[in-house]
Motif scaffolding. Structure first.
Motif, mmCIF file in Angstrom:
data_model
loop_
_atom_site.group_PDB
_atom_site.id
_atom_site.type_symbol
_atom_site.label_atom_id
_atom_site.label_comp_id
_atom_site.label_asym_id
_atom_site.label_seq_id
_atom_site.Cartn_x
_atom_site.Cartn_y
_atom_site.Cartn_z
ATOM 1 N N ASN A 43 0.674 -1.295 -0.215
ATOM 2 C CA ASN A 43 0.077 -0.002 -0.060
ATOM 3 C C ASN A 43 0.820 1.532 0.066
ATOM 4 N N ALA A 44 2.219 1.049 0.422
ATOM 5 C CA ALA A 44 3.046 2.680 1.034
ATOM 6 C C ALA A 44 3.682 2.837 -0.428
ATOM 7 N N VAL A 45 3.795 2.016 -1.277
ATOM 8 C CA VAL A 45 4.445 1.677 -2.643
ATOM 9 C C VAL A 45 3.793 2.462 -3.043
ATOM 10 N N ARG A 46 2.976 1.570 -3.635
ATOM 11 C CA ARG A 46 1.035 2.495 -4.629
ATOM 12 C C ARG A 46 0.788 3.138 -4.105
ATOM 13 N N HIS A 47 0.380 3.370 -2.905
ATOM 14 C CA HIS A 47 -0.028 5.061 -3.299
ATOM 15 C C HIS A 47 -0.130 5.234 -1.758
ATOM 16 N N GLY A 48 1.174 5.172 -0.450
ATOM 17 C CA GLY A 48 1.680 5.979 0.167
ATOM 18 C C GLY A 48 2.968 7.118 -0.396
ATOM 19 N N GLY A 62 4.983 11.267 2.467
ATOM 20 C CA GLY A 62 4.302 10.872 1.258
ATOM 21 C C GLY A 62 3.548 11.839 0.094
ATOM 22 N N PRO A 63 2.213 11.595 0.062
ATOM 23 C CA PRO A 63 1.441 12.413 -1.098
ATOM 24 C C PRO A 63 0.095 12.475 0.399
ATOM 25 N N PRO A 64 -0.495 13.541 0.233
ATOM 26 C CA PRO A 64 -1.523 13.788 1.365
ATOM 27 C C PRO A 64 -2.354 12.715 1.096
ATOM 28 N N VAL A 65 -2.849 12.359 2.428
ATOM 29 C CA VAL A 65 -3.760 10.805 2.535
ATOM 30 C C VAL A 65 -4.996 11.685 2.692
ATOM 31 N N PRO A 66 -5.972 10.647 1.660
ATOM 32 C CA PRO A 66 -7.296 11.320 2.101
ATOM 33 C C PRO A 66 -8.169 10.425 3.224
ATOM 34 N N PRO A 67 -8.974 10.987 3.487
ATOM 35 C CA PRO A 67 -10.037 10.333 4.257
ATOM 36 C C PRO A 67 -10.421 8.745 4.361
ATOM 37 N N ALA A 68 -10.801 8.148 5.238
ATOM 38 C CA ALA A 68 -10.821 6.274 5.292
ATOM 39 C C ALA A 68 -11.908 6.392 4.244
ATOM 40 N N PRO A 69 -11.501 4.804 3.102
ATOM 41 C CA PRO A 69 -12.504 5.267 2.425
ATOM 42 C C PRO A 69 -13.471 4.008 3.088
ATOM 43 N N ARG A 115 -5.277 -6.166 18.109
ATOM 44 C CA ARG A 115 -5.908 -4.512 17.516
ATOM 45 C C ARG A 115 -5.111 -4.764 16.969
ATOM 46 N N VAL A 116 -5.146 -3.817 15.685
ATOM 47 C CA VAL A 116 -5.176 -3.268 14.562
ATOM 48 C C VAL A 116 -5.383 -2.085 13.969
ATOM 49 N N VAL A 117 -4.854 -1.072 13.989
ATOM 50 C CA VAL A 117 -5.740 0.294 14.214
ATOM 51 C C VAL A 117 -5.127 0.993 12.715
ATOM 52 N N LEU A 118 -5.719 1.438 12.279
ATOM 53 C CA LEU A 118 -5.110 2.035 11.090
ATOM 54 C C LEU A 118 -5.549 3.482 10.959
ATOM 55 N N GLN A 119 -4.813 4.739 10.373
ATOM 56 C CA GLN A 119 -5.559 5.965 11.014
ATOM 57 C C GLN A 119 -4.799 6.336 9.583
ATOM 58 N N PHE A 120 -6.148 7.162 8.816
ATOM 59 C CA PHE A 120 -5.355 8.399 7.496
ATOM 60 C C PHE A 120 -5.688 9.394 7.643
ATOM 61 N N GLU A 121 -3.965 9.578 8.137
ATOM 62 C CA GLU A 121 -4.101 11.330 8.596
ATOM 63 C C GLU A 121 -3.350 11.964 7.623
ATOM 64 N N PRO A 122 -3.701 13.216 7.219
ATOM 65 C CA PRO A 122 -2.995 13.561 6.430
ATOM 66 C C PRO A 122 -1.891 13.828 5.549
ATOM 67 N N ASP A 123 -0.607 13.330 7.061
ATOM 68 C CA ASP A 123 0.805 14.088 6.847
ATOM 69 C C ASP A 123 0.648 12.290 6.752
ATOM 70 N N GLY A 124 0.609 11.178 6.710
ATOM 71 C CA GLY A 124 0.739 9.869 6.406
ATOM 72 C C GLY A 124 -0.023 8.426 6.548
ATOM 73 N N LEU A 125 0.029 7.860 6.963
ATOM 74 C CA LEU A 125 -1.080 6.497 7.084
ATOM 75 C C LEU A 125 0.033 6.633 8.515
ATOM 76 N N ARG A 126 -0.773 6.007 9.741
ATOM 77 C CA ARG A 126 -0.046 5.634 10.572
ATOM 78 C C ARG A 126 -1.227 4.136 11.225
ATOM 79 N N ALA A 127 0.226 2.683 11.139
ATOM 80 C CA ALA A 127 -0.974 1.581 11.670
ATOM 81 C C ALA A 127 -0.301 1.586 13.119
ATOM 82 N N THR A 128 -1.147 0.146 14.142
ATOM 83 C CA THR A 128 -0.162 0.105 14.986
ATOM 84 C C THR A 128 -1.552 -1.081 15.191
ATOM 85 N N ILE A 129 -0.095 -2.641 15.443
ATOM 86 C CA ILE A 129 -0.184 -3.995 15.085
ATOM 87 C C ILE A 129 -0.100 -3.996 17.010
ATOM 88 N N SER A 130 -0.979 -4.481 17.723
ATOM 89 C CA SER A 130 -0.503 -4.842 19.428
ATOM 90 C C SER A 130 -0.939 -6.245 19.170
#
Length: 591
Positions: free
Chosen positions: A497-502, A533-540, A563-578
């Protein structure tokens, strides 16, 4: 097989019985040899200390004898100096008295009467009326005139006798009538023959190899045994001269003789007015020769005993080696060979018991071999079962392909093939990792590196595209096989996903990955943060396969509480896998 025939290769890898027995003999004999040599060395050291003391005692005795000799001649000369004939200026009568003294007490010597300036007025070594020269060596004469006491000179060359001489000078007391220059003082001198000192040394010499020398104040040899003709008139060695010039009354030292031989030297100085000294040297060779002879005699005897011990050890070894060699052949016999019904009689009860033990072990080994053959048969059955499980794995791959086809890449073969291939390769990397660790689980940071392996080597403008950080002060937990496979596939989806869109889709973008753990709660977490990276749009609103795999399948496969949390923030995707790593046991089975 006879004892002289070659032994098997296994026997040659270790010391044979002969060698061991010979080594035992050496182990006993060598300490005895060393002890005897140590005793010889101690004896040599004691002999050396005794020789040092003896040399000093000889030097002291010779110094006393030399002092008595010089003192006696000085007293005789002082009596002659008080002659009435000399006081009255009757030199003819005084000469007769002097010649009588020489003939009676100092054969070979000559007596001189000198003025203060060194001019000879009488010399018994020269005929009457012959013009006499002036003495050129005036050091001792001036000492006598200044102190008005007798003194003995250093060695110098006599002009009348034409040879090296020493002088015993005494002052003439009172006035002398009719002699020119008598007012400033007259000196009466005796030149004793130097060979008189050789006779004195010879009486004191303990052995022919001892070196004894009489030296004057300047360190010149007045007398010396042996070889007086070579060394009389020469200075002592520089080493001995340095110690002599230091002024010690007596001293014992290690030195080197003029012939280059190591010696033990003793120095004793005579008191004034004589000032001479005696040097006595013992050659070290005289001490080492007896020690060497003793050591060689002891060594010869001990070597003879040692040789006898080795011969006896060899004889004993020959009696043991034959049955041992037969036992070796029995032990090395292949499994196909027929086993004897009973152990042979070897002549040694121990060998017979060992042969019986070898036969028992051979029977047990053959039974174990049969069991191993049966185990191989069962292993083939297990391999067949494994093939069955491989087919199940293929079914999993097929399901993965269907899910990929239903996603966004399903309508385009150009997108489907790379997407499916990448997911399949991530599954293969997880399988390779688990195979490398024998399906017993892998450390968390190793799992992350495996999942991101295709992208970790990327560098742009000297900066890595991925920055992986591991807490240095906390050990990483081990993750069991089921969680390893889920994590590797989840990280693969994040990277794709980071290579294609992030962040990795544009130059300068990079991803920060942090592995952390909490020892108290035994929980582990992976933080994913994309930057630049490029601006990230809101979560689809519609979730693709990758998002569903992360939020649902990954959380499910990681177990309860994951838990797997995905945060589509404007400055870049954040993900936390706990998640909490499940316990790992052998054979890759999770408890």
């Amino acid at each position: 097989m006879t004892p002289d025939e070659p032994a098997p290769a296994s026997l040659l890898r270790r010391p044979t019985l002969r060698v061991r027995l010979a080594g035992l003999v050496l182990a006993v004999a060598l300490p005895l040899v060393a002890l005897n040599l140590a005793l010889v060395h101690i004896g040599y050291r004691n002999a050396r200390a005794q020789a040092s003391g003896q040399a000093l005692n000889v030097a002291r005795g010779l110094a006393l004898a030399l002092e008595g000799e010089l003192r006696g001649r000085t007293l005789a000369l002082e009596v002659l100096a008080n002659s009435r004939a000399l006081a009255g200026g009757d030199l003819d009568t005084f000469r007769i008295q002097a010649e009588a003294l020489v003939a009676r007490q100092a054969p070979g010597a000559n007596i001189l009467l000198l003025r203060a300036d060194g001019q000879q007025l009488m010399n018994t070594a020269a005929p009457r009326g012959v013009p006499l020269p002036a003495r050129t060596h005036l050091v001792n004469q001036r000492r006598v005139l200044e102190t008005q006491r007798p003194a003995t000179s250093d060695l110098y060359f006599g002009l009348v006798v034409r040879r090296p001489v020493v002088a015993i000078d005494v002052p003439v007391p009172g006035p002398v009538a009719g002699l020119d220059g008598a007012a400033s003082g007259l000196i009466l001198s005796l030149n004793p023959p130097l060979d008189a000192f050789d006779a004195l040394i010879r009486r004191q010499q303990p052995g022919a190899d001892w070196i004894i020398a009489v030296i004057d104040r300047a360190g010149v040899r007045v007398a010396r045994l042996p070889d007086p003709e070579r060394f009389v008139g020469q200075k002592v060695t520089p080493e001995l001269l340095e110690r002599w010039s230091a002024g010690a009354a007596e001293e014992v030292m290690d030195a080197v003789s003029p012939d280059g031989e190591r010696v033990i030297s003793a120095l004793v100085r005579l008191p004034e007015p004589f000032g001479w000294g005696v040097a006595v040297a013992v050659p070290e060779a005289a001490l080492t020769r007896p020690a060497v002879r003793t050591a060689l005699a002891l060594l010869a005897g001990e070597l003879a005993v040692l040789a006898l011990g080795i011969l006896l050890a060899r004889r004993i070894a020959l009696g043991v080696l034959r049955p041992v060699t037969e036992l070796l052949h029995m032990a090395a016999a292949p499994d196909e060979a027929a086993l004897p019904a009973a152990s042979h009689i070897h002549g040694l009860p121990e060998a017979d018991r060992l042969a019986e033990a070898l036969l028992t072990e051979a029977r047990r080994r053959r039974a174990a071999t049969a069991s191993l053959v049966d185990s191989e048969r069962r292993l083939r059955l297990v391999v067949a079962e494994l093939n069955h499980r491989a087919k199940n794995a293929l079914a999993t791959v097929q399901s993965l392909a269907l899910q990929t086809a239903r996603g966004g890449a399903g309508g385009d073969a150009g997108e489907f093939v790379p997407a499916f291939t990448g997911r399949l390769q991530s599954l293969a990397r997880a399988h390779d990792l688990l195979t490398a660790v024998a399906w017993e689980g892998a450390a968390l940071d190793v799992v992350v590196r495996t999942g991101l392996a295709p992208w970790l080597e990327g560098v742009e403008e000297g900066r890595p595209r991925f920055a992986l950080t591991v807490q240095p002060d906390r050990p990483m937990p081990r993750v069991p096989p089921g969680q390893v496979q889920a994590l590797v596939m989840g990280l693969h989806e994040l990277a794709v996903n980071a290579v294609r869109h992030g962040a990795l889709s544009v130059p300068g973008g990079h991803v920060e990955v942090v592995c952390r753990t909490d020892p108290a709660s035994l929980a582990a977490a992976i933080d994913w943060r994309e930057r630049d990276g490029p601006p990230v749009p809101p979560a689809p609103a519609r979730r693709g396969f990758g998002t569903r795999l992360l939020e649902r399948a990954l959380a499910h496969d990681l177990g309860s509480g994951a838990r797997v949390v995905l945060q589509f923030e404007p400055d870049g995707l954040r993900a936390t896998i706990s998640f909490a790593p499940r316990p790992v046991v052998r054979e890759g089975v999770e408890a």
